[in-house]
Design a protein around this motif. Sequence first.
Motif, short mmCIF file in Angstrom:
data_model
loop_
_atom_site.label_atom_id
_atom_site.label_comp_id
_atom_site.label_asym_id
_atom_site.label_seq_id
_atom_site.Cartn_x
_atom_site.Cartn_y
_atom_site.Cartn_z
N LEU A 219 0.83 -1.21 0.00
CA LEU A 219 0.00 0.00 0.00
C LEU A 219 0.87 1.26 0.00
O LEU A 219 0.59 2.22 -0.74
CB LEU A 219 -0.92 0.00 1.22
CG LEU A 219 -2.10 -0.98 1.20
CD1 LEU A 219 -2.77 -1.04 2.56
CD2 LEU A 219 -3.11 -0.58 0.12
N ILE A 220 1.91 1.29 0.80
CA ILE A 220 2.77 2.46 0.87
C ILE A 220 3.50 2.67 -0.46
O ILE A 220 3.59 3.79 -0.98
CB ILE A 220 3.78 2.34 2.03
CG1 ILE A 220 3.03 2.40 3.37
CG2 ILE A 220 4.83 3.45 1.96
CD1 ILE A 220 3.92 2.16 4.58
N ALA A 221 4.02 1.57 -1.04
CA ALA A 221 4.72 1.68 -2.32
C ALA A 221 3.77 2.18 -3.42
O ALA A 221 4.13 3.07 -4.21
CB ALA A 221 5.31 0.33 -2.72
N ALA A 222 2.56 1.63 -3.46
CA ALA A 222 1.58 2.09 -4.45
C ALA A 222 1.22 3.55 -4.23
O ALA A 222 1.05 4.32 -5.19
CB ALA A 222 0.32 1.22 -4.37
N GLY A 223 1.13 3.95 -2.96
CA GLY A 223 0.81 5.33 -2.65
C GLY A 223 1.89 6.29 -3.09
O GLY A 223 1.59 7.38 -3.60
N ILE A 224 3.15 5.92 -2.92
CA ILE A 224 4.25 6.80 -3.34
C ILE A 224 4.21 7.03 -4.84
O ILE A 224 4.27 8.18 -5.32
CB ILE A 224 5.61 6.19 -2.93
CG1 ILE A 224 5.76 6.20 -1.40
CG2 ILE A 224 6.75 6.97 -3.57
CD1 ILE A 224 7.00 5.47 -0.90
N VAL A 225 4.08 5.95 -5.60
CA VAL A 225 4.04 6.08 -7.06
C VAL A 225 2.78 6.83 -7.49
O VAL A 225 2.83 7.77 -8.30
CB VAL A 225 4.09 4.70 -7.73
CG1 VAL A 225 3.97 4.83 -9.25
CG2 VAL A 225 5.38 3.98 -7.36
N GLY A 226 1.63 6.42 -6.95
CA GLY A 226 0.37 7.06 -7.33
C GLY A 226 0.33 8.52 -6.93
O GLY A 226 -0.17 9.36 -7.69
N GLY A 227 0.83 8.86 -5.75
CA GLY A 227 0.81 10.24 -5.29
C GLY A 227 1.66 11.15 -6.16
O GLY A 227 1.26 12.26 -6.50
N ALA A 228 2.86 10.68 -6.53
CA ALA A 228 3.74 11.49 -7.38
C ALA A 228 3.11 11.71 -8.75
O ALA A 228 3.13 12.83 -9.29
CB ALA A 228 5.10 10.80 -7.53
#
Length: 247
Positions: free
Chosen positions: A9-18
């Motif tokens: 979830l955190i990894a997906a959030g980093i990519v998605g947020g950027a």
Amino acid sequence: MELWHYGALIAAGIVGGAINVMAGGGSVITVPVMVFLGVPGPIANGTNRIAILAQNLTAVGTFMRGGQGDFRLSITLALCALPGALLGAWTGVQLSGAQFNAALAAVMLATLVLMYRGGATTQTGDRQPRNLLWGHLLMVLAGFWGGFIQIGVGFILMPILNRVMGLDLVSTNAHKCFIVAVYTLGALVVFSLQSEVLWLIGAVLAIGNSLGGYLGAKLTLTQGEGLIRKVLALAIIGMVIKLLFFP
């Protein structure tokens, strides 16, 4: 959840947020990851708003520290988007499964053409009354889409701010983050009242999205329009391919 679920979830959030801050379409990463982890689609749609809110609040703060702090225009645009977002969120709650892939792909292609037709827009803002009026009216429709599904709303907001209102792409992203933060708060209230929102999963995802939002805002401030246009084109093409061939 298992430990690796938190990492995913955190990894997906980093990519998605950027991607969300620099262009749009990051939710096409975060929502499917939640579904893959067992969250039903409509619930993932609502839970995603927690991360979107955190991401854009972080990005707005980063833009303000970077000198993009004039959000007076953002406030009026956000107030226009908010009613549409509330209606869109209510509509999203009513539907069990959205069959909108073909329509969304068409919107993405139209956006790509619109953003690149006529060359780059580098002016710092055309405040002609007609442009301001059209920008505010179109915000209602953009807010509806953002409240309804969120995925791809950046691709709708950016042409309005850049092509219709004449803002450069750095200012466009700063205003976009402020607008999304405001209407997302309203949409999140609707989802939490009308449907189930998984707050723990949303909070973990929000950690990643916040980091990604900070990264996206910093890259926007340091790299400028050139990088934004490249990321925007790649994000749109990637979303269209996914929607048409990997729904």
